[in-house]
Design an enzyme around this catalytic site. Structure first.
Site, PDB file in Angstrom:
ATOM      1  N   CYS A   1     -97.882 -43.098   3.926  1.00  0.00           N
ATOM      2  CA  CYS A   1     -97.451 -42.796   2.575  1.00  0.00           C
ATOM      3  C   CYS A   1     -95.931 -42.755   2.613  1.00  0.00           C
ATOM      4  CB  CYS A   1     -98.073 -41.496   2.064  1.00  0.00           C
ATOM      5  SG  CYS A   1     -97.928 -40.102   3.195  1.00  0.00           S
ATOM      6  N   SER A   2     -95.323 -41.713   2.095  1.00  0.00           N
ATOM      7  CA  SER A   2     -93.871 -41.611   2.215  1.00  0.00           C
ATOM      8  C   SER A   2     -93.481 -40.899   3.506  1.00  0.00           C
ATOM      9  CB  SER A   2     -93.294 -40.860   1.006  1.00  0.00           C
ATOM     10  OG  SER A   2     -91.891 -40.753   1.105  1.00  0.00           O
TER      11      SER A   2
END
Length: 497
Positions: free
Chosen positions: A230-231
């Protein structure tokens, strides 16, 4: 009931028992306990993060508080002599078979995109799962490391082309990427979940679970780990890894009786810091797993019923079955049957005869004349449409045209006393044994309209005779006549005005 199904029901029962406890946030307490135990990892030397925290590698971390454990980090040795480091912010997470199943990593930075593709190529990754957008709430969350549609981009020594792009559902996009390095080409599947906000939860359980199912199918029997990010590579990444892990348990039928999401998330956090990062994500995890288990139990129930009843699961399959004729009537003993002569074995193989009993209202009154059912030819004549006649003037040519060649036929008429003429005529056709006249199919006998009688009974032309009443069901029977088409009719006089 299988043991796995019993274990699934046991888990669902435990969830249901704690779901409606008033004034008590059971899941909130569980997640707080996870955070407390994970905080103690910082004091344990087995969970050191020195390599990720050293000065030369700090610039490769998107968030300074999310660093991989030294014991589970992913070293990238491919082309390390050119970059001067084997570090990337990524962690191995074991699967059901205790082998590395996932590479949980952060969204690449602009200066780590080449390192990302080095890692993908070195570990022969076949599937990449991305759980974020490039920009969220006005902040850059991930650098784009793939080309746009029908585009080719060079990332260091790697040439990446976009082969195709498909919208799996409103929340998932799939891209087929082709990567070339030193004359070798590989295909990599890229799943992106576009409707999952940072530190939040997806909008749909169904779309999320569909993506997890497709990821597992695309991975197949490939032994290399899949890449999930994800981030920061912890919250949303941890949820995906946990759900895919449990789906593998279901597929392998190895869900234990003491199955616990709490213990599973703790095991994830021992390998990747802050996996399943928020209480909302933990709550979403419980709901997604509950829905997955309920669906599995429903499929198992349908399968068990299929084995128990031994009937097709789909309704339309039953229409393809041909019922077997397991019971036959003794037509010689039943006086109400219209056809009295039982068919031979060859007749049963070639044709199906619909035999109907005559309704009580149409039965012949006592003392009336009936058809002699012992006559070998009478079984082909309508019961209600005959009456006694002295002679039969039908030529043999019309009676057994399917048996005797035309050149060898005689013009002898059939009567009860001259059946020998049929036998002699049949001998002229080169056959040693005369046929059984009763075995001649009615469709093969061409009865001319001028014939007045058959076997001593006159054919009545009244169409109202012998018809089956409309109220009688169960087949058309032998008493059903079809009238001759009348042909075109003149239009009504009103049309010519």
């Amino acid at each position: 009931m299988s043991q796995v199904a019993e274990n699934l029901r046991g888990f669902l029962a435990r969830v249901e028992s704690t779901k409606y406890k008033t004034g008590e946030d059971h899941l909130g307490k569980e997640f707080q306990e996870i955070k407390n135990r994970a905080a103690a990892f910082r004091q344990d030397s087995n969970y050191s993060t020195e390599i990720g925290g050293c000065q030369e590698n700090l610039k490769k971390n998107r968030y300074k508080d999310i660093l991989p454990f030294d014991e589970t980090r992913v070293p990238v040795t491919l082309l390390a002599e050119e970059t001067g480091s084997d570090y990337i912010n990524a962690s191995f997470i074991q699967g059901v078979d205790k082998q590395p199943r996932y590479i949980a990593t952060q969204g690449p930075l602009s200066q780590t995109v080449v390192d990302f593709w080095r890692m993908i190529w070195q570990y022969n990754v076949k599937v990449i799962v991305m759980a974020c957008r490039e920009v969220e709430q006005g902040k850059r969350k991930c650098e784009r490391y793939w080309p746009l549609d029908q585009e080719t981009v060079q990332y260091g020594a790697f040439t990446v082309s976009a082969v195709s792009k498909d919208i799996v559902n409103p929340e998932v996009v799939f891209r087929n990427l082709r990567v070339m390095f030193q004359e070798e080409v590989r295909d990599v599947g890229h799943f992106q979940y576009i409707a999952w906000p940072d530190r939040g939860i997806p909008d749909s359980y169904a779309c999320f679970l569909e993506m997890i199912q497709l990821v597992r199918q695309h991975q197949g029997q490939h032994k290399a780990p899949m890449c999930v990010h994800c981030s920061a590579g912890c919250g949303r990444t941890g949820v995906i890894c946990t759900v895919e892990y449990i789906q593998c348990l279901l597929h392998k039928q190895t869900v234990p009786s003491d199955f616990s999401i709490f213990e599973l998330v703790m095991e994830m956090r021992r390998q990747r810091p802050s996996a399943v990062q928020t209480k909302e994500q933990y709550d979403f995890l419980y709901h997604a797993i509950t829905e997955m288990f309920e669906k599995q139990l429903k499929e198992n129930h349908n399968y068990e019923n299929l084995k128990l009843n031994k009937v097709p699961f789909y309704d339309d399959v039953a229409s393809l079955r041909v019922p077997k004729r397991t019971q036959t009537h003794n037509r010689r003993k039943d006086p109400n049957l219209c056809v009295s002569l039982p068919p031979t074995q060859s007749d049963m193989n070639n044709t199906y005869a619909v035999v109907n009993k005559k309704p009580a209202a149409q039965r012949a009154p006592p003392g009336s004349k009936t058809l002699d059912t012992r006559s070998p030819i009478s079984s082909h004549v309508q019961y209600d449409n005959v009456r006694p006649c002295s002679t039969l003037s039908m030529p043999v040519d019309s009676l057994y045209s399917a048996v005797v060649p035309k050149s060898n036929r005689t013009s002898t008429c059939v009567t009860p006393s001259n059946t020998k003429s049929i036998s002699s005529s049949y001998s002229l056709a080169g056959n040693s044994t005369p046929p059984d006249v009763a075995s001649i199919e009615y469709s093969q006998v061409n009865v001319p309209s001028t014939a007045k009688s058959l076997d001593g009974y006159e054919i009545v032309t009244d169409p109202s005779k012998g018809r089956m009443p409309a109220t009688i069901s169960g087949g058309i029977g032998f008493n059903c006549r079809i009238g001759k088409p009348k042909g075109p009719r003149e239009p009504p006089a009103e049309w010519s005005r």
